[in-house]
Design an enzyme around this catalytic site. Structure first.
Site, PDB file in Angstrom:
ATOM      1  CG  ASP A  81      81.213 -30.321 -61.836  1.00 39.44           C
ATOM      2  OD1 ASP A  81      81.678 -29.205 -62.127  1.00 39.44           O
ATOM      3  OD2 ASP A  81      81.446 -31.330 -62.517  1.00 39.44           O
TER       4      ASP A  81
ATOM      5  N   GLY B 270      71.313 -31.396 -73.957  1.00 37.02           N
ATOM      6  CA  GLY B 270      72.196 -30.389 -74.543  1.00 37.02           C
ATOM      7  C   GLY B 270      72.224 -30.429 -76.060  1.00 37.02           C
TER       8      GLY B 270
ATOM      9  CG  ASP C  32      82.302 -30.385 -67.717  1.00 36.21           C
ATOM     10  OD1 ASP C  32      82.928 -31.450 -67.800  1.00 36.21           O
ATOM     11  OD2 ASP C  32      82.153 -29.754 -66.654  1.00 36.21           O
TER      12      ASP C  32
ATOM     13  CG  ASP D  76      84.192 -41.656 -70.092  1.00 43.16           C
ATOM     14  OD1 ASP D  76      84.743 -40.553 -69.957  1.00 43.16           O
ATOM     15  OD2 ASP D  76      84.524 -42.666 -69.455  1.00 43.16           O
TER      16      ASP D  76
ATOM     17  N   PRO E   4      74.332 -41.614 -71.970  1.00 40.72           N
ATOM     18  CG  PRO E   4      73.833 -40.832 -69.814  1.00 40.72           C
ATOM     19  CD  PRO E   4      74.405 -41.994 -70.557  1.00 40.72           C
TER      20      PRO E   4
END
Ligand code: AG3
Length: 309
Positions: free
Chosen positions: A97, A150, A167, A170, A174
């Site tokens: 986001d 990541g 960031d 839960d 993924p």
């Protein structure tokens, strides 16, 4: 006249509810359904709720909302960056986001911010329906946006970052790899000597088992691990946890005057030097069980409740 406390306040429309453990749910009245889709990784929903405004939901879990995004993003970013005299390079993992990235860029010493987000659809959906969260962050020339895994990025990079901020969603699906000891080792390797690692680590009330496990694994890798809390209305249980980790620095002990100086020119709505200090104060039970490295639930609810997820 009989007054019912169960009279529906919002008789029309439907409710969105999250139920992370049995016997608990937290719901919001839906004013409008804005978008519903599916990426290769997850279901993506955007709804408008009475309380939270525009709300992003991934796999049935609220990720952020236009009304309270500032709390989570300020508390993920500023405690780490304000603990550093001059953070120059920052890695954000997840956070499609752009709310964390935007707060990173508010620190004038930052020269380079790499954001690695797995799911391009999250970035696109947020740019379309929640552009005020990133507020142009992705267009900043200091930013490199990488669409990819990541954990893999971190394992392969040769760069050293002053701050690594996770960031994530839960620790299921993924994001599970972002809570593993292997990932924390890769983070340690990619972190500058006096750098700060921070990850969101779920609800201490409802996801105590996951929090306990993450804290324990992080402690195997980093000499200093300091958990902290913030109150985030859109997340189940409201009280939310973060784990900070360093190679020696104690985040809880950064002098307020230093934080004050580093925040100069940065507008915040939740984070302040006093809030920094307060956030590291934990309820006795939670502090004890986290410090003891308990490997089952460490939450504020009994183990039986927390494991029935
Ligand atoms: N990152 C943390 C989301 C965790 C929410 N969990 C839940 N609702 N069960 C969200 C991304 C915000 N940038």
């Amino acid at each position: 006249m009989e007054l019912s406390t169960h009279e529906p306040v919002f008789p029309l429309g439907r409710w969105f509810a999250e139920a992370p453990i049995q016997g608990f749910r937290q719901g919001y009245h839906v004013r409008r359904e804005i978008y519903q889709g599916r990426s290769p990784y997850q279901s993506i929903q955007v709804i408008e709720t009475d309380l939270l405004g525009t709300t992003l939901i991934l796999e049935g879990a609220v990720q952020t909302s236009s009304v309270d995004e500032h709390i989570y993003h300020e508390m993920l970013v500023h405690p780490a960056l304000c603990a550093l005299a001059a953070p120059r390079t920052v890695l954000v993992i997840g956070g499609g986001d752009g709310g964390a990235l935007r707060r990173v860029l508010e620190h004038p010493t930052v020269e380079r911010a790499v954001q690695v987000e797995l799911d391009r659809a999250v970035v696109d959906t947020c740019l379309k329906y929640l552009p005020e969260i990133s507020a142009g962050a992705f267009d900043d020339p200091r930013v490199e946006l990488v669409i990819g895994d990541g954990a893999r990025y971190l394992a392969e990079t040769n760069e050293r970052f002053d701050a690594i901020l996770v960031d994530s969603t839960d620790p299921v699906g993924p994001a599970e790899a972002l809570f593993s000891e292997a990932f924390y080792r890769a983070a340690f390797r990619a972190l500058a000597e006096d750098g700060v690692f921070v990850t969101q680590s779920g609800s201490p009330l409802l996801m105590g088992a996951e929090l306990g496990k993450a804290a324990r694994q992080l402690r195997r890798v980093f000499p200093v691990v300091a958990p902290y809390l913030a109150s985030i209305p859109s997340y189940p249980g409201v009280i939310w946890s973060f784990l900070s980790a360093t190679k020696g620095k104690d985040l809880a002990a950064v002098p307020p005057a230093e934080i004050e100086r580093r925040l100069e020119g940065i507008v915040t709505r939740y984070y302040t030097p006093a809030m920094h200090q307060a956030a590291f104060v934990l309820p006795a039970d939670l502090a004890r069980s986290l410090a003891a490295g308990q490997d089952d639930a460490v939450g504020l609810l009994p183990v039986s409740a927390a494991v029935s997820r």
